[in-house]
Design a protein around this motif. Sequence first.
Motif, PDB file in Angstrom:
ATOM      1  N   THR A   1       0.740  -1.074   0.104  1.00 42.02           N
ATOM      2  CA  THR A   1      -0.013  -0.096   0.035  1.00 42.02           C
ATOM      3  C   THR A   1       0.948   1.543  -0.006  1.00 42.02           C
ATOM      4  O   THR A   1       0.671   2.106  -0.583  1.00 42.02           O
ATOM      5  CB  THR A   1      -0.958   0.079   1.116  1.00 42.02           C
ATOM      6  OG1 THR A   1      -1.897  -1.132   1.113  1.00 42.02           O
ATOM      7  CG2 THR A   1      -1.575   1.269   1.282  1.00 42.02           C
ATOM      8  N   GLU A   2       1.885   1.281   0.818  1.00 41.87           N
ATOM      9  CA  GLU A   2       2.760   2.223   0.936  1.00 41.87           C
ATOM     10  C   GLU A   2       3.442   2.582  -0.436  1.00 41.87           C
ATOM     11  O   GLU A   2       3.638   3.813  -0.662  1.00 41.87           O
ATOM     12  CB  GLU A   2       3.813   2.061   2.028  1.00 41.87           C
ATOM     13  CG  GLU A   2       3.419   2.090   3.267  1.00 41.87           C
ATOM     14  CD  GLU A   2       2.577   3.573   3.772  1.00 41.87           C
ATOM     15  OE1 GLU A   2       2.987   4.805   3.310  1.00 41.87           O
ATOM     16  OE2 GLU A   2       1.569   3.571   4.241  1.00 41.87           O
ATOM     17  N   VAL A   3       3.730   1.497  -1.334  1.00 44.11           N
ATOM     18  CA  VAL A   3       4.278   1.859  -2.364  1.00 44.11           C
ATOM     19  C   VAL A   3       3.393   2.222  -3.422  1.00 44.11           C
ATOM     20  O   VAL A   3       3.935   3.401  -4.284  1.00 44.11           O
ATOM     21  CB  VAL A   3       5.123   0.097  -3.054  1.00 44.11           C
ATOM     22  CG1 VAL A   3       5.481   0.470  -4.478  1.00 44.11           C
ATOM     23  CG2 VAL A   3       6.135  -0.300  -2.236  1.00 44.11           C
ATOM     24  N   ALA A   4       2.308   1.915  -3.224  1.00 44.69           N
ATOM     25  CA  ALA A   4       1.185   2.184  -4.413  1.00 44.69           C
ATOM     26  C   ALA A   4       0.982   3.939  -3.977  1.00 44.69           C
ATOM     27  O   ALA A   4       0.915   4.685  -4.899  1.00 44.69           O
ATOM     28  CB  ALA A   4       0.051   1.515  -4.172  1.00 44.69           C
ATOM     29  N   LYS A   5       0.809   4.230  -2.890  1.00 49.18           N
ATOM     30  CA  LYS A   5       0.695   5.681  -2.355  1.00 49.18           C
ATOM     31  C   LYS A   5       1.869   6.718  -2.652  1.00 49.18           C
ATOM     32  O   LYS A   5       1.459   7.627  -3.350  1.00 49.18           O
ATOM     33  CB  LYS A   5       0.388   5.635  -0.841  1.00 49.18           C
ATOM     34  CG  LYS A   5      -0.948   5.337  -0.152  1.00 49.18           C
ATOM     35  CD  LYS A   5      -0.996   5.120   0.991  1.00 49.18           C
ATOM     36  CE  LYS A   5      -1.047   6.413   1.905  1.00 49.18           C
ATOM     37  NZ  LYS A   5      -0.737   5.866   3.310  1.00 49.18           N
ATOM     38  N   LYS A   6       3.069   6.063  -2.502  1.00 46.46           N
ATOM     39  CA  LYS A   6       4.108   6.899  -2.914  1.00 46.46           C
ATOM     40  C   LYS A   6       4.085   7.249  -4.414  1.00 46.46           C
ATOM     41  O   LYS A   6       4.433   8.314  -4.762  1.00 46.46           O
ATOM     42  CB  LYS A   6       5.478   5.987  -2.306  1.00 46.46           C
ATOM     43  CG  LYS A   6       6.768   6.767  -2.645  1.00 46.46           C
ATOM     44  CD  LYS A   6       6.817   7.664  -1.135  1.00 46.46           C
ATOM     45  CE  LYS A   6       8.163   8.598  -1.236  1.00 46.46           C
ATOM     46  NZ  LYS A   6       7.983   9.711  -0.450  1.00 46.46           N
ATOM     47  N   LEU A   7       3.830   6.094  -5.308  1.00 44.49           N
ATOM     48  CA  LEU A   7       3.791   6.186  -6.698  1.00 44.49           C
ATOM     49  C   LEU A   7       2.836   7.206  -7.409  1.00 44.49           C
ATOM     50  O   LEU A   7       3.324   8.055  -8.057  1.00 44.49           O
ATOM     51  CB  LEU A   7       3.517   4.831  -7.469  1.00 44.49           C
ATOM     52  CG  LEU A   7       4.490   3.441  -7.644  1.00 44.49           C
ATOM     53  CD1 LEU A   7       3.716   2.549  -8.034  1.00 44.49           C
ATOM     54  CD2 LEU A   7       5.574   4.035  -8.420  1.00 44.49           C
ATOM     55  N   LEU A   8       1.723   7.298  -6.507  1.00 42.21           N
ATOM     56  CA  LEU A   8       0.917   8.188  -7.038  1.00 42.21           C
ATOM     57  C   LEU A   8       1.094   9.464  -6.590  1.00 42.21           C
ATOM     58  O   LEU A   8       1.092  10.453  -7.369  1.00 42.21           O
ATOM     59  CB  LEU A   8      -0.690   7.897  -6.543  1.00 42.21           C
ATOM     60  CG  LEU A   8      -1.417   6.805  -7.136  1.00 42.21           C
ATOM     61  CD1 LEU A   8      -2.614   6.197  -6.397  1.00 42.21           C
ATOM     62  CD2 LEU A   8      -2.136   7.634  -8.606  1.00 42.21           C
ATOM     63  N   TRP A   9       1.685   9.779  -5.201  1.00 47.20           N
ATOM     64  CA  TRP A   9       2.113  10.985  -4.790  1.00 47.20           C
ATOM     65  C   TRP A   9       3.244  11.600  -5.707  1.00 47.20           C
ATOM     66  O   TRP A   9       2.875  12.807  -5.860  1.00 47.20           O
ATOM     67  CB  TRP A   9       2.499  10.923  -2.993  1.00 47.20           C
ATOM     68  CG  TRP A   9       2.634  12.055  -2.572  1.00 47.20           C
ATOM     69  CD1 TRP A   9       3.680  12.336  -2.011  1.00 47.20           C
ATOM     70  CD2 TRP A   9       1.719  13.128  -2.231  1.00 47.20           C
ATOM     71  NE1 TRP A   9       3.595  13.579  -1.387  1.00 47.20           N
ATOM     72  CE2 TRP A   9       2.417  14.019  -1.491  1.00 47.20           C
ATOM     73  CE3 TRP A   9       0.292  13.296  -2.593  1.00 47.20           C
ATOM     74  CZ2 TRP A   9       1.932  15.291  -1.105  1.00 47.20           C
ATOM     75  CZ3 TRP A   9      -0.366  14.546  -2.067  1.00 47.20           C
ATOM     76  CH2 TRP A   9       0.354  15.533  -1.393  1.00 47.20           C
ATOM     77  N   GLU A  10       4.238  10.856  -6.026  1.00 43.14           N
ATOM     78  CA  GLU A  10       5.282  11.295  -6.937  1.00 43.14           C
ATOM     79  C   GLU A  10       4.840  11.591  -8.261  1.00 43.14           C
ATOM     80  O   GLU A  10       5.332  12.428  -8.725  1.00 43.14           O
ATOM     81  CB  GLU A  10       6.377  10.082  -6.903  1.00 43.14           C
ATOM     82  CG  GLU A  10       6.972  10.125  -5.465  1.00 43.14           C
ATOM     83  CD  GLU A  10       8.005   9.235  -5.341  1.00 43.14           C
ATOM     84  OE1 GLU A  10       8.133   8.250  -6.326  1.00 43.14           O
ATOM     85  OE2 GLU A  10       8.830   9.053  -4.354  1.00 43.14           O
ATOM     86  N   SER A  11       3.686  10.977  -8.790  1.00 42.58           N
ATOM     87  CA  SER A  11       3.212  11.111 -10.099  1.00 42.58           C
ATOM     88  C   SER A  11       2.655  12.735 -10.203  1.00 42.58           C
ATOM     89  O   SER A  11       2.551  13.316 -11.331  1.00 42.58           O
ATOM     90  CB  SER A  11       2.086  10.342 -10.558  1.00 42.58           C
ATOM     91  OG  SER A  11       0.826  10.360  -9.857  1.00 42.58           O
ATOM     92  N   LEU A  12       2.402  13.356  -8.812  1.00 38.79           N
ATOM     93  CA  LEU A  12       1.938  14.571  -8.902  1.00 38.79           C
ATOM     94  C   LEU A  12       3.057  15.727  -8.692  1.00 38.79           C
ATOM     95  O   LEU A  12       2.712  16.957  -8.622  1.00 38.79           O
ATOM     96  CB  LEU A  12       0.937  14.723  -7.608  1.00 38.79           C
ATOM     97  CG  LEU A  12      -0.027  14.016  -7.407  1.00 38.79           C
ATOM     98  CD1 LEU A  12      -1.033  14.013  -6.175  1.00 38.79           C
ATOM     99  CD2 LEU A  12      -1.233  14.051  -8.766  1.00 38.79           C
ATOM    100  N   GLY A  13       4.423  15.046  -8.757  1.00 39.30           N
ATOM    101  CA  GLY A  13       5.454  15.846  -8.913  1.00 39.30           C
ATOM    102  C   GLY A  13       5.914  16.306  -7.199  1.00 39.30           C
ATOM    103  O   GLY A  13       6.699  17.168  -7.061  1.00 39.30           O
ATOM    104  N   ARG A  14       5.083  15.592  -6.488  1.00 41.63           N
ATOM    105  CA  ARG A  14       5.423  15.885  -5.095  1.00 41.63           C
ATOM    106  C   ARG A  14       6.659  15.297  -4.328  1.00 41.63           C
ATOM    107  O   ARG A  14       6.715  14.044  -4.574  1.00 41.63           O
ATOM    108  CB  ARG A  14       4.158  15.665  -4.027  1.00 41.63           C
ATOM    109  CG  ARG A  14       2.680  16.191  -4.643  1.00 41.63           C
ATOM    110  CD  ARG A  14       2.138  17.181  -3.866  1.00 41.63           C
ATOM    111  NE  ARG A  14       2.962  18.452  -3.556  1.00 41.63           N
ATOM    112  CZ  ARG A  14       2.525  19.615  -2.973  1.00 41.63           C
ATOM    113  NH1 ARG A  14       1.603  19.168  -2.057  1.00 41.63           N
ATOM    114  NH2 ARG A  14       3.102  20.545  -3.005  1.00 41.63           N
ATOM    115  N   GLU A  15       7.198  15.676  -3.595  1.00 46.59           N
ATOM    116  CA  GLU A  15       8.578  15.123  -3.006  1.00 46.59           C
ATOM    117  C   GLU A  15       8.495  14.834  -1.697  1.00 46.59           C
ATOM    118  O   GLU A  15       9.067  14.236  -1.114  1.00 46.59           O
ATOM    119  CB  GLU A  15       9.783  15.997  -3.495  1.00 46.59           C
ATOM    120  CG  GLU A  15      10.133  16.004  -4.977  1.00 46.59           C
ATOM    121  CD  GLU A  15      11.283  16.566  -5.350  1.00 46.59           C
ATOM    122  OE1 GLU A  15      11.886  17.676  -4.480  1.00 46.59           O
ATOM    123  OE2 GLU A  15      11.723  16.624  -6.601  1.00 46.59           O
TER     124      GLU A  15
END
Lengths: 312, 312
Positions: free
Chosen positions: B263-277
């Motif tokens: 779940t953490e990996v999927a959340k991180k993928l989506l969050w980074e897809s928004l360009g957020r660091e």
Amino acid sequence: MPDKLMQMQRAYGSRPRMIAIAGDSAAGKTTLSKGLVAALGEDRSVTLCVDDYHKYDRQERKELPFTPLSPECNYIDVMEQHLQLLATGQPILKPVYDHATGELDRPEYVEPRDFIIIEGLLPLHTKLMRACFDVNVYLDPPEEIRYEWKIARDTSKRGYEREQVTAELDKREPESEAYIRPQREFADIVVRFAPVEGHDNDPLSATLLLRPNVKQPHLTRVLGDENGSATSERAMHLKMARDAGGNPVDALHVHGHAPPEETEVAKKLLWESLGRESDVPDSLGKLSESARSEPLALTQLVMLYYMLANFD
Amino acid sequence: MPDKLMQMQRAYGSRPRMIAIAGDSAAGKTTLSKGLVAALGEDRSVTLCVDDYHKYDRQERKELPFTPLSPECNYIDVMEQHLQLLATGQPILKPVYDHATGELDRPEYVEPRDFIIIEGLLPLHTKLMRACFDVNVYLDPPEEIRYEWKIARDTSKRGYEREQVTAELDKREPESEAYIRPQREFADIVVRFAPVEGHDNDPLSATLLLRPNVKQPHLTRVLGDENGSATSERAMHLKMARDAGGNPVDALHVHGHAPPEETEVAKKLLWESLGRESDVPDSLGKLSESARSEPLALTQLVMLYYMLANFD
């Protein structure tokens, strides 16, 4: 002549006619507008008070450094928006300020009708608001008369003591000067009810400054001018004058002491100029259930003339 | 990748981004929108509930043959007008319905911000309203779960007895069918939180139907698809399906029983897809002060992805 009022049935989606009646507290706005609504037809007119756009209720205002007269105390941007919506034939959900309780209530749904009368303290405050109106009126009684009217109303209808009202008037004076009275210069018609010297016991006379920016067949066609053909010149007459800024205006004097038969002739002339064949309605000139003012009736007729003129 | 959220600072006078979250009473609209606001920034987002546009208060409705779910019970035209005003960057004076007292209160001034979240019973009811949104979401939990949620909320927070709530649900059912559920077909994203068979004790899983009418870089680029490259496929996966009308849609399954690390990996993928660091905010997935749902967090991230995608 065709009946202008009947002709003015607004086509679906078309613009209503809008008139503004601005003036300070107790300047006579409601009295003036009530007669107009009655003459135009309750079913075809709607009156809105822009004082309903107060941001704060009475309790909240106690903490604030301005009175309801200040633009800061009002949602001026929402006023502009709602006037534009109405002017383009759309309904609004209007805020409601309850003068009796001093509270802000649930808003009410208002649909535009053929004629919309907007009264209040600040309807001419911004250019965007002024642009919404077909005719702008400013009520400009002498301050001592307005004070009398305000004391009479607020002690009888709003539950205040005389001293509270005069204290409030003093408090409001700087904002009257800053925000209310400057609207006078934007009015097409400035209306002043005042006594005439030597006629203290007569009804108040009215003087209407008619600025040339209102486009309409000139009133001289109906009434004649100072050189001319008026059949009713003891009831009302036109004179050119200069307004406060030095520009030429027509000053229409409506005499409180005119003989009733001449007043009737002038009223009839104006009423017929609208193409109306019925009798002049009694609602014009009504001050209260028991009191009338013929100068008020004539003022209202002149306003109707300006509202309905040049429609086609 | 640049930070899309930071890029989306709205230029003066430009349009805000608007998202609709529609659904029946207690479908989870507020829970969903709260996390979005927290992730987008409280100062850059505003949430509006269109249920505030009720025409009648609770007392008045007792005399009427419809419930608050009916368009007849709401100022639909004013809703349309206000959504258009907000969508073009203008402020509104929004009516206020107090769910605790059942009364209509003084309206409140709302200025548009970069992101506007519109939730309520009927935000997708008319074409004009739908045209105001960048993304339309419909919350579609199974009815038995929604009933549980409604009973829990209305007995704990709104002071009703269980029997009163179920009676009200029965009364409302014909209008849910007539007015609320038909909005489902206009949604770009249909969200359903439900238990998965054999996982009754796990958190609810989420299924998101993603209609091809939302234009954005396809989620497969982020997540991979059923044939593909997902690094987190036990947390969520995409499958093509047909929706109720027979059209192809993507069905994104977000598993309530996924191992936390995936779940953490999927959340991180989506969050980074928004360009957020930064780290994924805790506000995503928050059910209450003490409870969380990771499928909710992932659902909110997918919504953010659709809101922010294709901005530039």
